[in-house]
Structures are given as structure tokens and as C-alpha cells.
Design an enzyme around this catalytic site. Structure first.
Site, PDB file in Angstrom:
ATOM      1  N   GLU A 137      -8.468   4.473   4.594  1.00 29.25           N
ATOM      2  CA  GLU A 137      -8.321   4.578   3.659  1.00 29.25           C
ATOM      3  C   GLU A 137      -7.759   5.080   2.126  1.00 29.25           C
ATOM      4  OE1 GLU A 137      -7.314   0.636   2.779  1.00 29.25           O
ATOM      5  OE2 GLU A 137      -8.457  -0.422   5.052  1.00 29.25           O
TER       6      GLU A 137
ATOM      7  N   GLU B 118       0.886  -1.384   0.179  1.00 26.89           N
ATOM      8  CA  GLU B 118       0.099   0.272   0.008  1.00 26.89           C
ATOM      9  C   GLU B 118       0.802   0.938   0.163  1.00 26.89           C
ATOM     10  OE1 GLU B 118      -3.622  -2.690   2.274  1.00 26.89           O
ATOM     11  OE2 GLU B 118      -3.086  -0.918   2.613  1.00 26.89           O
TER      12      GLU B 118
HETATM   13 ZN   LIG Z   1      -4.067  -2.411   4.126  1.00 25.22          ZN
END
Ligand SMILES: [Zn+2]
Length: 344
Positions: free
Chosen positions: A223, A66
Site C-alpha cells: 500500500e 488506486e
Molecule cells: Zn487495493
């Protein structure tokens, strides 16, 4: 690169990636008097000369692939070490799982973000469990450095989601064990470009729940968009988050626009649907976007002879996966937050 030119380059990410699981601690100070303590690989603590009343933890790479939040934190760390950013508060940066950054995977052996709150003690040990235990210890020493109860503890754990989401950016607000949610924190999230929040109603073994439950920190899993490889992130999409985080660490206080419920989409977890039969299907594709909502009575899933229908208008799907093993969660659903009185 070697550790002894970190004070020139500020490139702590490269130091971290070159030392996947361990790095001997070392310290130095910056021209502006800020103390820099490298506590371990991926763990760097900054203490400005006159530090303000906030203790701020910014973590990324708890999932190694990520990349956007890793790039944001990398830039902030470089800016601080090079003296371009002047801190107002103590800040602890954490790159959670360096080895998984290098293999461009979510994790090496085990999902690090399910191993906190002591979950790392269970079962056979592996590198990620050992890492989780160490990260708990670093966060504990950071928050416990002052006994002053008036200090504001913050932990933002930065991620990007695997799949598309109707609401690309969203945050998970950990269960507060009955304490009220904070409007000011939601305003911070909105300033980062995050207006969709999932309010949890039970405990978890995530990094953010650890800081929230153990240290009363204002903590979130945030997120920031969809997973992409290094260098392929359209960083303009993260500009608001980066700017807001920069203000947070360099300003004594940050003022956000007045809070308004209409600016947010707030959800609470409604139910999990497990796959119990070989014959399991969704009426939508597995790649359906998170937060896609359904009208009451619409079909959500078929498990053998059992049909699951939306029970509440706006019941929305999260992380659908029809191929999970029997007995595992195939779908999580959320509904619009029903009770908006639990806020301060
Ligand atoms: Zn994650």
C-alpha cells in the site's frame, strides 16, 4: 489508439483501457532485442535478450481506482518500450481490472483481490472471477517458464489504501506456511519508503498470497499511500518506490542498507471484532487512521452489552467500520510482532 502503434508510443495503459476484458495476444521485439508479448488486456511480458536470474511480476489496478501505482507501472512500461530503460530480468506487468479503472471504482461487481487461490471458481461467475482465473494462468506460465530452482521469483502487488493511515505506506507479508520471513525483502520495502509491515498468520485469497503459496515467490501487497484520482497524485511521494522498482528491473542485483529491526514497525494480526448487535460503536471515528495504537485496557469497541478493551499494549486498529452488516467484521486489530526470531 490501436495496438499496432504500441511499439512507438509504449502506451499500454491506453490500449488496456480501450479493451476492458479482452485483447487478442500479439508480440513484437524492441531494438535492444527485448521480446514483448502482450498476453491479454493489461498483461504484458518483457523478456530481455540476456535475462538475469529473477522473474518479476509487478501488478497494479487490482483495484481500479488506486491510481498512483498504475501511473508508476505505466511510466515503467513506456520507458522499457521506448528503450529508455534496459531490463536485466524478465518482467510481467499486470493491470488487474481495466474496467474498474475506467469507472474509477475499486471493482465492477466483486473485489478481485478476494478471488485468487481458486476462490474465483465458487458461486456464480462474473467478469472479475473470469479475470482472476486468467491472471492466475498468466502468472503460472510466467513463473513456470524455467524449471531452474535457483531463480528468484518476485511478485509485488501495488495498491493505495482507501483511508488515511498513521503509517501511510505499509505492506502485507503473506502467511509463509511456517517458512521464515526474509530480511532482504523487508530491506527492499524500506527502500520503497515502506517501514510498516503486517505479517499474516493465515492463508488468504489475495493475489500476493497466490504467488507466495503456489510459486514460493517473494510476494507482497504493498500500500503506497492514499487513493486519489488520476493526475491528482503527488508523485514525489512515490519517488522512492518508483526508483527502487526501476533499479530492481534494470540492475542485475540491488544492494540495500544493512538490515536493522529498529527501522521497521512490524505487526501481526491479533483478532477480528465482529458486529453482532444493532447497537455497535467505536470510541473513535470510523475515519480513524489505520495503525492507531491503544494502551492495554483502553476501550476499542462496544457491541451491545459487550465492551472490547485493548488486551496488549500497542494493540492497533485496522479498517474500522461500525456500519457493516450484522455478523460481519467491524474491526481488525494488530499488535507489535511478538516473536522476531523467524527471520532469515
Ligand atoms: Zn487495493
Amino acid at each position: 489508439m490501436t495496438t499496432n502503434n504500441l511499439s512507438q508510443t509504449g502506451d499500454f495503459l491506453s490500449v488496456t483501457r480501450a479493451n476492458e476484458w479482452h485483447l487478442e495476444p500479439f508480440s513484437f521485439s524492441l531494438d535492444n532485442g527485448t521480446q514483448v508479448d502482450v498476453l491479454d488486456t493489461g498483461v504484458i511480458q518483457f523478456t530481455p535478450k540476456n535475462c538475469g536470474s529473477k522473474d518479476i511480476v509487478l501488478s497494479s489496478a487490482v483495484h481500479g481506482n488506486e491510481t498512483a501505482p498504475i501511473e508508476i507501472c505505466d511510466e515503467l512500461i513506456k520507458g522499457i518500450i521506448k528503450g529508455e530503460l534496459s531490463l536485466s530480468h524478465r518482467v510481467l506487468f499486470i493491470f488487474g481490472n481495466p474496467a474498474s479503472i475506467n469507472i474509477e471504482k475499486r471493482f465492477v461487481e466483486e473485489n478481485l483481490n478476494r478471488l485468487f487461490c481458486g476462490a474465483h471458481k465458487k458461486g456464480e461467475q462474473n467478469n472479475e472471477k473470469i479475470r482472476a482465473a486468467k491472471l492466475e494462468a498468466y502468472v503460472s506460465q510466467f513463473f513456470n517458464a524455467f524449471s531452474d530452482k535457483n531463480r528468484k521469483r518476485i511478485h509485488y502487488d501495488l495498491h493505495t489504501a482507501i483511508r488515511d493511515s498513521k503509517n501511510e505506506k505499509f505492506a502485507v507479508y503473506p502467511f509463509l506456511n511456517g517458512k521464515p520471513w526474509k530480511k532482504e525483502e523487508l530491506s527492499f520495502l524500506l527502500s520503497c519508503g515502506v517501514n510498516t509491515i503486517m505479517m499474516m498468520k493465515s492463508s488468504a485469497t489475495t493475489f500476493s498470497y497466490f504467488s507466495s503459496s503456489m510459486f514460493d515467490a517473494d510476494a507482497f501487497t504493498i500500500e503506497l499511500g492514499k487513493v486519489r484520482p488520476f493526475g491528482e497524485n503527488d508523485m514525489s511521494r512515490f519517488e522512492k518506490a518508483k526508483m527502487t522498482l526501476t533499479q530492481l528491473i534494470t540492475h542485475d542485483t540491488v544492494n540495500y542498507p544493512e538490515f536493522n529491526f529498529a527501522d521497521f514497525e512490524l505487526f501481526e494480526v491479533y483478532r477480528t471484532i465482529n458486529r453482532t448487535q444493532q447497537d455497535f460503536s467505536f470510541p473513535f471515528s470510523d475515519s480513524a487512521a489505520n495503525f492507531t495504537g491503544f494502551a492495554k485496557g483502553e476501550l476499542l469497541a462496544t457491541d451491545g452489552d459487550t465492551d472490547y478493551f485493548a488486551e496488549v499494549d500497542g494493540e492497533a486498529i485496522i479498517f474500522p467500520n461500525a456500519k457493516v452488516a450484522l455478523g460481519q467484521r467491524a474491526l481488525l486489530t494488530v499488535i507489535p510482532l511478538q516473536n522476531k526470531t523467524d527471520f532469515v
